[in-house]
Design an enzyme around this catalytic site. Structure first.
Site, mmCIF file in Angstrom:
data_model
loop_
_atom_site.group_PDB
_atom_site.id
_atom_site.type_symbol
_atom_site.label_atom_id
_atom_site.label_comp_id
_atom_site.label_asym_id
_atom_site.label_seq_id
_atom_site.Cartn_x
_atom_site.Cartn_y
_atom_site.Cartn_z
ATOM 1 C CE1 TYR A 22 -3.587 2.616 0.562
ATOM 2 C CE2 TYR A 22 -2.445 3.154 2.611
ATOM 3 C CZ TYR A 22 -3.412 3.443 1.660
ATOM 4 O OH TYR A 22 -4.193 4.565 1.800
ATOM 5 C CD1 TRP A 48 -4.194 1.552 5.636
ATOM 6 C CD2 TRP A 48 -6.288 2.283 5.787
ATOM 7 N NE1 TRP A 48 -4.651 1.802 4.362
ATOM 8 C CE2 TRP A 48 -5.936 2.254 4.432
ATOM 9 C CE3 TRP A 48 -7.573 2.719 6.141
ATOM 10 C CZ2 TRP A 48 -6.794 2.637 3.410
ATOM 11 C CZ3 TRP A 48 -8.442 3.102 5.117
ATOM 12 C CH2 TRP A 48 -8.055 3.057 3.783
ATOM 13 C CD GLU A 103 -8.373 7.117 4.872
ATOM 14 O OE1 GLU A 103 -8.319 6.985 6.114
ATOM 15 O OE2 GLU A 103 -7.413 6.878 4.125
#
Length: 201
Positions: A40, A70, A62
């Site tokens: 990522y 995350w 988000e």
């Protein structure tokens, strides 16, 4: 987004004698605790994302991340895409009570009613707004270059302004901190650390 300590991983070999001895890439400190984060960081985080549906997807993810790691969202991202019609704004805006029930029963995503309903409400708010342009008005290419993770803010005046504008259009579940994570993720600011390899790529 800030999470863990420092980052180093081997570069791809180039075939030279020198590179045979594992040359190392320096990465942002949060990016090395799992392969998902490495990929990522290297391929997505901080790189420009445009287009209304693509920006909507990142807002939604988000928002779902709020209060969670995350990596949880990264590992469920394809499930989110399948569950939310690939984040097509018109499609999600048309979701009704049956879709909410379906999503609450989907173990492949984060089953949080408030976040699910906020995502649907945000799709409706995004209709006709020109979401990508609205968000990109808040880009800050001159933001200071952080040297350490401690230099990376949780929110800024720019993220407060973005959150306020989104709220004025009817968006939910996106305050200044979530707005700043979005800005970092889609390239409105470049919060890769000063010694991160991406700054020389």
């Amino acid at each position: 987004m800030t999470e863990t300590p420092r980052a180093v991983a081997p570069a791809e070999p180039t075939g030279s004698a020198e590179s045979a001895e594992s040359v190392e890439l320096v990465r942002c400190g949060w990016a090395t605790s799992a392969p998902d984060y490495v990929a990522y960081h290297d391929e997505e985080w901080g790189r420009p994302v445009t287009g209304d549906d693509r920006v909507f997807e990142r807002i939604a993810l988000e928002s779902f991340q709020s209060g969670l790691s995350w990596i949880t969202i990264l590992r469920k991202r394809e499930n989110f895409r399948a569950a939310f019609a690939r984040f097509s704004i018109p499609a999600v805006a048309a979701f009704g009570d049956e879709d909410v029930a379906r999503l609450l029963g989907d173990a492949g995503i984060v089953r949080n009613r408030a976040k699910i309903e906020a995502t649907i409400a945000n799709a409706r708010a995004a209709l006709g707004v020109g979401l990508s342009d609205l968000v990109w008005k808040h880009a800050d290419p001159d933001a200071p270059v952080p040297k350490t993770l401690a230099d990376v803010p949780a929110q800024t005046a720019g993220s407060k302004a973005l959150a306020k504008e989104l709220k004025a259009h009817g968006f939910r579940f996106i305050g200044p901190t979530t707005a700043y994570a979005l800005m970092q993720a889609i390239g409105l600011v470049n919060d890769h650390l000063a010694d991160c390899w991406t700054r020389r790529a």
